[in-house]
Design a protein around this motif. Sequence first.
Motif, mmCIF file in Angstrom:
data_model
loop_
_atom_site.group_PDB
_atom_site.id
_atom_site.type_symbol
_atom_site.label_atom_id
_atom_site.label_comp_id
_atom_site.label_asym_id
_atom_site.label_seq_id
_atom_site.Cartn_x
_atom_site.Cartn_y
_atom_site.Cartn_z
ATOM 1 N N ALA A 106 53.341 55.477 25.920
ATOM 2 C CA ALA A 106 53.095 56.230 27.143
ATOM 3 C C ALA A 106 53.857 55.627 28.320
ATOM 4 N N MET A 107 53.807 54.303 28.468
ATOM 5 C CA MET A 107 54.503 53.633 29.572
ATOM 6 C C MET A 107 56.004 53.707 29.389
ATOM 7 N N MET A 108 56.480 53.542 28.155
ATOM 8 C CA MET A 108 57.916 53.637 27.906
ATOM 9 C C MET A 108 58.431 55.023 28.256
ATOM 10 N N THR A 109 57.666 56.056 27.895
ATOM 11 C CA THR A 109 58.061 57.427 28.188
ATOM 12 C C THR A 109 58.120 57.667 29.691
ATOM 13 N N LEU A 110 57.114 57.159 30.411
ATOM 14 C CA LEU A 110 57.110 57.296 31.865
ATOM 15 C C LEU A 110 58.325 56.629 32.498
ATOM 16 N N ASP A 111 58.588 55.399 32.075
ATOM 17 C CA ASP A 111 59.671 54.645 32.691
ATOM 18 C C ASP A 111 61.047 55.230 32.376
ATOM 19 N N VAL A 112 61.266 55.584 31.111
ATOM 20 C CA VAL A 112 62.558 56.146 30.735
ATOM 21 C C VAL A 112 62.728 57.551 31.294
ATOM 22 N N GLY A 113 61.638 58.327 31.259
ATOM 23 C CA GLY A 113 61.723 59.707 31.731
ATOM 24 C C GLY A 113 61.902 59.812 33.236
ATOM 25 N N LEU A 114 61.205 58.960 33.994
ATOM 26 C CA LEU A 114 61.279 59.039 35.462
ATOM 27 C C LEU A 114 62.277 58.057 36.045
ATOM 28 N N GLY B 171 65.174 51.297 41.337
ATOM 29 C CA GLY B 171 65.141 52.538 42.094
ATOM 30 C C GLY B 171 63.721 52.968 42.372
ATOM 31 N N LEU B 172 63.578 53.904 43.295
ATOM 32 C CA LEU B 172 62.264 54.379 43.702
ATOM 33 C C LEU B 172 61.563 55.086 42.551
ATOM 34 N N ALA B 173 62.311 55.867 41.775
ATOM 35 C CA ALA B 173 61.698 56.588 40.661
ATOM 36 C C ALA B 173 61.093 55.623 39.641
ATOM 37 N N ALA B 174 61.807 54.519 39.370
ATOM 38 C CA ALA B 174 61.292 53.524 38.431
ATOM 39 C C ALA B 174 60.033 52.862 38.965
ATOM 40 N N ALA B 175 60.010 52.598 40.270
ATOM 41 C CA ALA B 175 58.829 51.985 40.880
ATOM 42 C C ALA B 175 57.639 52.937 40.815
ATOM 43 N N ILE B 176 57.886 54.213 41.062
ATOM 44 C CA ILE B 176 56.814 55.208 40.978
ATOM 45 C C ILE B 176 56.302 55.321 39.544
ATOM 46 N N ALA B 177 57.223 55.284 38.585
ATOM 47 C CA ALA B 177 56.825 55.338 37.177
ATOM 48 C C ALA B 177 55.932 54.158 36.828
ATOM 49 N N LEU B 178 56.280 52.977 37.337
ATOM 50 C CA LEU B 178 55.464 51.791 37.081
ATOM 51 C C LEU B 178 54.075 51.953 37.695
ATOM 52 N N ALA B 179 54.011 52.449 38.931
ATOM 53 C CA ALA B 179 52.714 52.653 39.590
ATOM 54 C C ALA B 179 51.865 53.660 38.813
ATOM 55 N N LEU B 180 52.500 54.725 38.319
ATOM 56 C CA LEU B 180 51.764 55.707 37.525
ATOM 57 C C LEU B 180 51.248 55.078 36.234
ATOM 58 N N GLY B 181 52.078 54.255 35.601
ATOM 59 C CA GLY B 181 51.665 53.604 34.362
ATOM 60 C C GLY B 181 50.515 52.635 34.579
ATOM 61 N N ILE B 182 50.610 51.841 35.635
ATOM 62 C CA ILE B 182 49.528 50.901 35.947
ATOM 63 C C ILE B 182 48.256 51.679 36.289
ATOM 64 N N GLY B 183 48.409 52.764 37.045
ATOM 65 C CA GLY B 183 47.247 53.585 37.352
ATOM 66 C C GLY B 183 46.629 54.179 36.102
ATOM 67 N N LEU B 184 47.468 54.610 35.166
ATOM 68 C CA LEU B 184 46.991 55.200 33.918
ATOM 69 C C LEU B 184 46.126 54.219 33.143
ATOM 70 N N GLN B 185 46.539 52.969 33.091
ATOM 71 C CA GLN B 185 45.762 51.991 32.339
ATOM 72 C C GLN B 185 44.622 51.390 33.155
ATOM 73 N N ASN B 186 44.601 51.653 34.460
ATOM 74 C CA ASN B 186 43.500 51.143 35.270
ATOM 75 C C ASN B 186 42.216 51.945 35.075
ATOM 76 N N PHE B 187 42.344 53.193 34.659
ATOM 77 C CA PHE B 187 41.123 53.974 34.421
ATOM 78 C C PHE B 187 40.267 53.343 33.319
ATOM 79 N N PRO B 188 40.831 53.084 32.132
ATOM 80 C CA PRO B 188 40.003 52.420 31.120
ATOM 81 C C PRO B 188 39.560 51.025 31.539
#
Length: 270
Positions: A261-269, A154-171
């Motif tokens: 953090a990623m698990m929470t994003l994916d399950v929550g969104l 679903g779109l929400a899961a894809a957005i959650a993945l993009a947010l997670g990848i973005g989150l870890q791209n900063f470090p």
Amino acid sequence: MLNLFGNMHPVVQALLATCFTWGVTSLGAAAVFLSRQPSRKTLDGMLGFAGGVMIAASYWSLLAPAIELSQGQALPSWLPPAIGFLLGGLFLRGLDLLLPHLHRDLPRSRAEGIKTHWPRSTLFVLAVTLHNIPEGLAVGVAFGAAGAGLEATGLAAAIALALGIGLQNFPEGVAVSMPLRRDGLSRRKSFWYGQLSGFVEVVAGVIGAAAVLHARPILPYALAFAAGAMIFVVIEEVVPETQQGDFGDFATLCAMLGFVAMMTLDVGLG
């Protein structure tokens, strides 16, 4: 805003999502302009966090949907994900053997891939670029899968993945530009190469979304392929790099935090 994004073509969605992840990489790379540089402990912790996010994303966002999509088909439900997962690892191994690159804090003599006389800084940036290919591919495949309209994705899961990848791209951006600065490059060049390493995610994301949309039967394989590629990077590159110094335990705890953090994003969104 979300409705507007949802009405876009999946390839456009993947393009925008990976531009976001690239932008976060650039933001992290911009830390090189700060007067005080992060310590080795901080860099190891950041990289560990990134590894934890990648591990969680590999299962929650990619492998689990691949297994669900494989159920009720002619082949056993475990076979397509298993094949895709292994192919993803083999693909990264092939790139690993071909692309000249050098991991963080290793001497020039430890460069991998085809032998070249390229500068150390170039080889280091290529190592991080290799790291970013499966991340962009994962985001693109996720949006392509959402566009296919199947229940397992679903779109929400894809957005959650993009947010997670973005989150870890900063470090990751920080972990690229800072070593380049320590190696003697100017702040501008360190930032340029740091952000450039993330651009490959945009290319891989668009390719992944387009491939899934034009060949829906490969979707379980494609999702698992992206997962296998990411797990290969985590085990072969991320984990060893965080354990070379004196802060291995701290990096491991940060990896667990990234996983949660990623698990929470994916399950929550999702």
